[in-house]
Design a protein around this motif. Structure first.
Motif, PDB file in Angstrom:
ATOM      1  N   HIS A   1       3.003 -10.901  21.775  1.00  0.00           N
ATOM      2  CA  HIS A   1       3.742  -9.649  21.665  1.00  0.00           C
ATOM      3  C   HIS A   1       5.151  -9.816  21.131  1.00  0.00           C
ATOM      4  CE1 HIS A   1       0.899  -6.742  23.203  1.00  0.00           C
ATOM      5  NE2 HIS A   1       1.721  -5.910  22.606  1.00  0.00           N
TER       6      HIS A   1
ATOM      7  N   ALA B   1       2.829  -4.939  16.052  1.00  0.00           N
ATOM      8  CA  ALA B   1       3.391  -4.977  14.686  1.00  0.00           C
ATOM      9  C   ALA B   1       4.065  -3.662  14.313  1.00  0.00           C
ATOM     10  CB  ALA B   1       2.265  -5.260  13.697  1.00  0.00           C
ATOM     11  N   SER B   2       3.634  -2.569  14.938  1.00  0.00           N
ATOM     12  CA  SER B   2       4.026  -1.248  14.438  1.00  0.00           C
ATOM     13  C   SER B   2       5.494  -0.875  14.635  1.00  0.00           C
ATOM     14  CB  SER B   2       3.122  -0.171  15.056  1.00  0.00           C
ATOM     15  OG  SER B   2       1.799  -0.433  14.685  1.00  0.00           O
TER      16      SER B   2
ATOM     17  N   LYS C   1      -2.289  -1.499   6.463  1.00  0.00           N
ATOM     18  CA  LYS C   1      -0.823  -1.483   6.629  1.00  0.00           C
ATOM     19  C   LYS C   1      -0.385  -0.105   7.082  1.00  0.00           C
ATOM     20  CE  LYS C   1       0.104  -0.862   1.701  1.00  0.00           C
ATOM     21  NZ  LYS C   1       0.942  -1.185   0.578  1.00  0.00           N
ATOM     22  N   TRP C   2       0.859  -0.025   7.507  1.00  0.00           N
ATOM     23  CA  TRP C   2       1.400   1.227   8.045  1.00  0.00           C
ATOM     24  C   TRP C   2       1.176   2.386   7.059  1.00  0.00           C
ATOM     25  CZ3 TRP C   2       2.676   4.703  11.294  1.00  0.00           C
ATOM     26  CH2 TRP C   2       3.308   4.435  12.493  1.00  0.00           C
ATOM     27  N   THR C   3       1.471   2.136   5.774  1.00  0.00           N
ATOM     28  CA  THR C   3       1.446   3.197   4.762  1.00  0.00           C
ATOM     29  C   THR C   3       0.122   3.962   4.760  1.00  0.00           C
ATOM     30  OG1 THR C   3       2.887   1.803   3.442  1.00  0.00           O
ATOM     31  CG2 THR C   3       1.804   3.605   2.275  1.00  0.00           C
TER      32      THR C   3
ATOM     33  N   VAL D   1      -7.191  -2.452  28.557  1.00  0.00           N
ATOM     34  CA  VAL D   1      -8.658  -2.423  28.613  1.00  0.00           C
ATOM     35  C   VAL D   1      -9.128  -3.847  28.885  1.00  0.00           C
ATOM     36  CG1 VAL D   1     -10.755  -2.091  27.231  1.00  0.00           C
ATOM     37  CG2 VAL D   1      -8.939  -0.366  27.219  1.00  0.00           C
TER      38      VAL D   1
ATOM     39  N   GLU E   1      -2.956   1.885  25.814  1.00  0.00           N
ATOM     40  CA  GLU E   1      -2.123   0.818  25.237  1.00  0.00           C
ATOM     41  C   GLU E   1      -1.716  -0.130  26.368  1.00  0.00           C
ATOM     42  OE1 GLU E   1      -0.707  -0.527  22.338  1.00  0.00           O
ATOM     43  OE2 GLU E   1       0.156  -1.839  23.865  1.00  0.00           O
ATOM     44  N   SER E   2      -1.963  -1.422  26.176  1.00  0.00           N
ATOM     45  CA  SER E   2      -1.733  -2.373  27.268  1.00  0.00           C
ATOM     46  C   SER E   2      -0.247  -2.647  27.530  1.00  0.00           C
ATOM     47  CB  SER E   2      -2.455  -3.693  26.995  1.00  0.00           C
ATOM     48  OG  SER E   2      -1.855  -4.333  25.907  1.00  0.00           O
TER      49      SER E   2
ATOM     50  N   GLY F   1      -5.482   0.550  21.966  1.00  0.00           N
ATOM     51  CA  GLY F   1      -4.371   0.123  21.106  1.00  0.00           C
ATOM     52  C   GLY F   1      -3.524   1.309  20.693  1.00  0.00           C
TER      53      GLY F   1
ATOM     54  N   GLY G   1      -0.768   1.414  18.545  1.00  0.00           N
ATOM     55  CA  GLY G   1       0.124   1.168  17.406  1.00  0.00           C
ATOM     56  C   GLY G   1      -0.166   2.205  16.329  1.00  0.00           C
ATOM     57  N   ALA G   2       0.212   1.874  15.076  1.00  0.00           N
ATOM     58  CA  ALA G   2       0.005   2.797  13.952  1.00  0.00           C
ATOM     59  C   ALA G   2      -1.461   3.201  13.836  1.00  0.00           C
ATOM     60  CB  ALA G   2       0.445   2.113  12.659  1.00  0.00           C
ATOM     61  N   THR G   3      -2.371   2.218  13.975  1.00  0.00           N
ATOM     62  CA  THR G   3      -3.792   2.502  13.769  1.00  0.00           C
ATOM     63  C   THR G   3      -4.328   3.423  14.866  1.00  0.00           C
ATOM     64  OG1 THR G   3      -3.963   0.321  12.763  1.00  0.00           O
ATOM     65  CG2 THR G   3      -6.030   1.391  13.357  1.00  0.00           C
TER      66      THR G   3
ATOM     67  N   SER H   1       7.875  -3.631  11.377  1.00  0.00           N
ATOM     68  CA  SER H   1       7.590  -3.680   9.943  1.00  0.00           C
ATOM     69  C   SER H   1       8.891  -3.651   9.145  1.00  0.00           C
ATOM     70  CB  SER H   1       6.704  -2.499   9.553  1.00  0.00           C
ATOM     71  OG  SER H   1       7.474  -1.319   9.503  1.00  0.00           O
ATOM     72  N   THR H   2       8.755  -3.717   7.810  1.00  0.00           N
ATOM     73  CA  THR H   2       9.941  -3.616   6.936  1.00  0.00           C
ATOM     74  C   THR H   2      10.326  -2.145   6.739  1.00  0.00           C
ATOM     75  OG1 THR H   2       9.019  -5.571   5.841  1.00  0.00           O
ATOM     76  CG2 THR H   2      10.903  -4.583   4.781  1.00  0.00           C
TER      77      THR H   2
ATOM     78  N   LEU I   1       8.743   0.205   5.120  1.00  0.00           N
ATOM     79  CA  LEU I   1       8.492   0.724   3.773  1.00  0.00           C
ATOM     80  C   LEU I   1       7.197   1.515   3.749  1.00  0.00           C
ATOM     81  CD1 LEU I   1       9.197  -2.478   1.640  1.00  0.00           C
ATOM     82  CD2 LEU I   1      10.707  -0.522   1.962  1.00  0.00           C
TER      83      LEU I   1
HETATM   84  C1  LIG Z   1       6.762  -8.333   9.466  1.00  0.00           C
HETATM   85  C2  LIG Z   1       5.906  -7.183   9.072  1.00  0.00           C
HETATM   86  C3  LIG Z   1       6.338  -6.298   8.082  1.00  0.00           C
HETATM   87  C4  LIG Z   1       5.522  -5.221   7.704  1.00  0.00           C
HETATM   88  N1  LIG Z   1       6.014  -4.318   6.809  1.00  0.00           N
HETATM   89  C5  LIG Z   1       5.255  -3.247   6.465  1.00  0.00           C
HETATM   90  C6  LIG Z   1       5.795  -2.248   5.611  1.00  0.00           C
HETATM   91  O1  LIG Z   1       6.966  -2.295   5.220  1.00  0.00           O
HETATM   92  N2  LIG Z   1       4.993  -1.215   5.265  1.00  0.00           N
HETATM   93  C7  LIG Z   1       3.698  -1.110   5.690  1.00  0.00           C
HETATM   94  O2  LIG Z   1       3.016  -0.179   5.284  1.00  0.00           O
HETATM   95  N3  LIG Z   1       3.181  -2.020   6.554  1.00  0.00           N
HETATM   96  C8  LIG Z   1       3.927  -3.068   6.958  1.00  0.00           C
HETATM   97  N4  LIG Z   1       3.448  -3.990   7.851  1.00  0.00           N
HETATM   98  C9  LIG Z   1       2.086  -3.818   8.382  1.00  0.00           C
HETATM   99  C10 LIG Z   1       2.038  -2.848   9.556  1.00  0.00           C
HETATM  100  O3  LIG Z   1       3.151  -2.990  10.390  1.00  0.00           O
HETATM  101  C11 LIG Z   1       0.763  -3.110  10.358  1.00  0.00           C
HETATM  102  O4  LIG Z   1      -0.344  -3.090   9.485  1.00  0.00           O
HETATM  103  C12 LIG Z   1       0.533  -2.035  11.417  1.00  0.00           C
HETATM  104  O5  LIG Z   1       1.680  -1.846  12.194  1.00  0.00           O
HETATM  105  C13 LIG Z   1      -0.627  -2.474  12.312  1.00  0.00           C
HETATM  106  O6  LIG Z   1      -0.784  -1.501  13.307  1.00  0.00           O
HETATM  107  P1  LIG Z   1      -1.889  -1.686  14.418  1.00  0.00           P
HETATM  108  O7  LIG Z   1      -1.858  -0.460  15.248  1.00  0.00           O
HETATM  109  O8  LIG Z   1      -3.180  -2.036  13.779  1.00  0.00           O
HETATM  110  O9  LIG Z   1      -1.431  -2.965  15.238  1.00  0.00           O
HETATM  111  P2  LIG Z   1      -0.312  -3.092  16.380  1.00  0.00           P
HETATM  112  O10 LIG Z   1       0.890  -2.310  16.054  1.00  0.00           O
HETATM  113  O11 LIG Z   1      -0.106  -4.542  16.628  1.00  0.00           O
HETATM  114  O12 LIG Z   1      -0.977  -2.399  17.631  1.00  0.00           O
HETATM  115  C14 LIG Z   1      -2.039  -2.953  18.359  1.00  0.00           C
HETATM  116  C15 LIG Z   1      -1.811  -2.598  19.815  1.00  0.00           C
HETATM  117  O13 LIG Z   1      -2.965  -2.901  20.588  1.00  0.00           O
HETATM  118  C16 LIG Z   1      -2.540  -3.216  21.893  1.00  0.00           C
HETATM  119  N5  LIG Z   1      -3.599  -3.930  22.620  1.00  0.00           N
HETATM  120  C17 LIG Z   1      -4.075  -5.171  22.376  1.00  0.00           C
HETATM  121  N6  LIG Z   1      -5.059  -5.460  23.251  1.00  0.00           N
HETATM  122  C18 LIG Z   1      -5.202  -4.381  24.069  1.00  0.00           C
HETATM  123  C19 LIG Z   1      -6.054  -4.076  25.181  1.00  0.00           C
HETATM  124  N7  LIG Z   1      -6.959  -4.944  25.625  1.00  0.00           N
HETATM  125  N8  LIG Z   1      -5.908  -2.874  25.801  1.00  0.00           N
HETATM  126  C20 LIG Z   1      -5.016  -1.958  25.355  1.00  0.00           C
HETATM  127  N9  LIG Z   1      -4.193  -2.208  24.311  1.00  0.00           N
HETATM  128  C21 LIG Z   1      -4.292  -3.390  23.666  1.00  0.00           C
HETATM  129  C22 LIG Z   1      -1.322  -4.078  21.653  1.00  0.00           C
HETATM  130  O14 LIG Z   1      -0.486  -4.109  22.786  1.00  0.00           O
HETATM  131  C23 LIG Z   1      -0.679  -3.390  20.450  1.00  0.00           C
HETATM  132  O15 LIG Z   1       0.358  -2.511  20.831  1.00  0.00           O
HETATM  133  C24 LIG Z   1       4.243  -5.057   8.287  1.00  0.00           C
HETATM  134  C25 LIG Z   1       3.825  -5.922   9.285  1.00  0.00           C
HETATM  135  C26 LIG Z   1       4.652  -6.964   9.697  1.00  0.00           C
HETATM  136  C27 LIG Z   1       4.215  -7.862  10.818  1.00  0.00           C
END
Ligand SMILES: Cc1cc2nc3c(=O)[nH]c(=O)nc-3n(C[C@H](O)[C@H](O)[C@H](O)COP(=O)(O)OP(=O)(O)OC[C@H]3O[C@@H](n4cnc5c(N)ncnc54)[C@H](O)[C@@H]3O)c2cc1C
Length: 581
Positions: free
Chosen positions: A342, A85-86, A415-417, A232, A77-78, A54, A56-58, A89-90, A92
């Protein structure tokens, strides 16, 4: 510009980089970044401490935390980085005033959890802004008030929010205290506002998809690997049923391969249950996918510097209006989905609700506002499920790190923060699992391009003078790339054709796109249009103007055959059509 002038600009760029380097602690004159192919070649040779699934932010946060504890990791990253989600977001960096409010509500059952959430987010808010000053900024947010009771309520609420921040702050960026503002000041920012007074409080703001990129670039320079479009598909296990690696599929090279690692981190956000079930088919599901939508409006409807928070809309939610990249973004909604996707679309109901909430708050013509919408987009929040939550508003916003019997480490929710904190806590678990006790190398690692002596405001002036750039262009390069801006400009000025502009209203040039393909792993036009640049979020019509040009640049740079180009366009037709606005 003629050839001589280009040579002069190139030497000016190098001269400035040398000046910067000798003035401070910059790593090198130009950053040497690996291509996607070089990262993949490393993956085939290495055995990793950590495989992060994955991007994204995490995942990006875990990658940086691994680098900071001397662990060797790879991010797979797939799709494209930040395509989940990353990037949606808003934008913030916040403690969550909404949760602060809930702490004091009589009906609130999880008061301690909410308090903890606000405290940790406020601490991380400062860390976030000081890790990467060029991509972030603090900004005032107005809570409009219509009577003195509301004014007192929101002022004291914001003051408590500020005091919690002061109490838990451990250094990093500082935020100003809240203040009360009157009609005149409000009108100078929001000419369509109806309220007579309000409260200003401070939070942070950033460029989300670019932040993932900067995190990964920083990790890469610290020896970590990463590849996008690698899915993966399975987990490798030994006879004791412990995870030893992953089965991966490179969607660009169309190749299946295995990567060996001491442990696997599941950072797949909304898709976390898929990997958990791959590991243990009897595992119970933990993720609730909640879609959230935004609209982008022209700046004339908002302020250049202030955000606006409607604390209670017609259905009791909060709604943010945030100045972002010369526009105003407005969101968000909450809609439970059966499964994550997605590219979820903004539903008609969400679109209408956002517009209605906006028009209820300001004296604007509803049909003109509807015509002025520049973009709409939707993302999926990965929330961790607890069975007694009645609605998505009640599902926990905290994060959880689960270690399975076979050693899969799933990082869920958050969350992103708080990405940095989630990364650090995940690496604590990794170290327990693989038996490492290496301490952090840096207390708070700064991102590439953001070193102590780098004052981007001053640098904008220098860049404008030195390269005869308009202020908005110099600001764009420096607030997007930090001191890597000089690496991008080096490519822009390398050949006259690289200076060709993509769109008259945006600073993007052919050279910048080449940089994003070579050093930021952009492999499809949408990677450039939505995440390396943010065009798709700012102005969807602009995409139709530049799509063909971006496609041609990619086809030439990546040496796509005619057959591949036709196949690509055929497969992506649906995606392109969906962009129609
Ligand atoms: C509308 C909205 C507004 C938000 N606003 C805020 C904000 O203002 N401030 C804040 O702090 N947070 C905010 N958040 C929360 C924040 O965006 C999320 O918590 C954060 O982006 C999550 O990151 P992530 O990496 O966990 O998930 P994701 O960004 O979804 O990343 C997960 C990744 O894993 C990949 N993946 C999945 N399966 C596989 C696989 N089998 N093999 C390889 N890769 C794979 C996916 O393609 C994806 O890119 C908001 C969220 C949303 C939806």
């Amino acid at each position: 510009m003629n050839k001589v002038a280009f040579v002069t600009v190139a030497s000016l760029l190098t001269q400035r980089k040398i000046q910067l380097q000798s003035a401070g602690d910059s790593q090198q004159i130009y950053y040497k970044l690996k291509s996607r192919e070089e990262h993949l070649a490393d993956a085939l040779q290495n055995e990793y401490d950590v495989i992060i699934v994955g991007g994204g932010a995490t995942g990006a946060g875990v990658s940086l935390a691994c680098a900071n504890r001397g662990l060797k990791s790879i991010v797979l990253e797939s799709q494209d980085y930040a395509s989940g989600a990353s990037s949606k977001s808003t934008k913030l960096v916040h403690g969550g005033v909404r949760y602060m409010q809930q702490v004091f509500q009589l009906s609130e059952k999880n008061r301690i959890e909410k308090w903890g959430l606000v405290a940790e987010s406020l601490r991380e808010r400062s860390n976030f802004l000081s890790m990467c000053s060029y991509l972030t900024q603090d900004f005032p947010t107005l809570i409009p008030c219509n009577n003195l009771f509301d004014l007192g309520y929101y002022y004291f609420g914001s003051l408590i929010y500020h005091c919690v921040y002061l109490y838990y702050q451990t250094g990093g960026h500082t935020f100003k205290p809240p203040r009360i503002v009157g009609k005149e000041e409000i009108q100078s920012h929001f000419k369509f506002a109806k309220c007579n007074y309000g409260v200003i409080y401070y939070d942070g703001q950033f460029n989300d998809a670019r932040m993932v990129q900067e995190l990964l670039v920083t990790s890469s320079l610290k020896g970590q690997n990463m590849a996008n479009y690698v899915e993966v598909k399975g987990l490798l296990k030994n006879e004791q049923n412990k995870i030893t690696g992953v089965q991966a599929f490179d969607k660009i090279g169309q190749k299946q391969f295995q990567i060996k690692g001491k442990c696997v981190v599941n950072a797949t956000g909304g898709w976390a249950d898929n990997l958990r079930l791959m590991d243990d088919p009897t595992a119970s599901k933990r993720i609730v996918s909640v879609a959230g939508s935004h609209l982008t409006m022209p700046q004339k409807y908002g302020s250049r510097h202030w955000g606006y928070l409607i604390p209670k809309t017609s259905d009791g939610r909060v709604l943010y209006m945030v100045p972002w990249q010369g526009n105003m973004i407005m969101g968000t909604t909450e809609r439970k989905l059966e499964s994550p996707t997605h590219d979820p679309t903004v539903s008609h109901e969400e679109y209408m609700w956002l517009l209605k909430s906006f028009c209820d708050e300001f004296t604007v013509d509803a049909s003109e506002a509807a015509r002025d919408v520049k973009s709409k987009w939707c993302g999926v929040r990965p929330l961790v499920y607890s069975s007694n939550a009645l609605s998505t508003k009640e599902v926990s916003r905290t994060h959880e790190i689960e270690v399975s019997k076979s050693g899969l480490i799933s990082v869920m929710g958050g969350k992103w923060t708080i990405f940095r904190l989630m990364g650090e806590q995940t690496v604590d678990k990794i170290q327990q699992l693989i038996g490492s006790n290496q301490k952090r190398i840096e207390n708070l690692p700064k991102l590439v391009g953001d070193w102590t002596q780098f004052d981007h405001r001053k640098e904008i002036q220098i860049m404008m003078k030195m390269f005869d750039l308009p202020q908005s262009y110099a600001a764009y390069f420096l607030t997007t790339y930090g001191d890597r801006a000089y690496d991008v400009l080096k490519l822009v000025y390398e050949k006259p054709e690289n200076k060709e502009s993509l769109h008259p209203q945006f600073p993007h040039t052919v050279g910048e796109i080449l940089y994003q393909i070579r050093y930021e792993q952009a492999r499809k036009p949408e990677d450039i249009l939505f995440r390396r640049t943010r065009l798709g979020f700012l102005d969807q019509n602009a995409i139709f103007t530049v799509y063909e040009k971006v496609f041609q640049i990619m086809a030439k740079e990546l040496k796509w055959s005619d057959k591949f180009q036709q196949q690509f366009l055929k497969e992506n037709f649906e995606y392109i059509r969906k962009l129609e606005f």
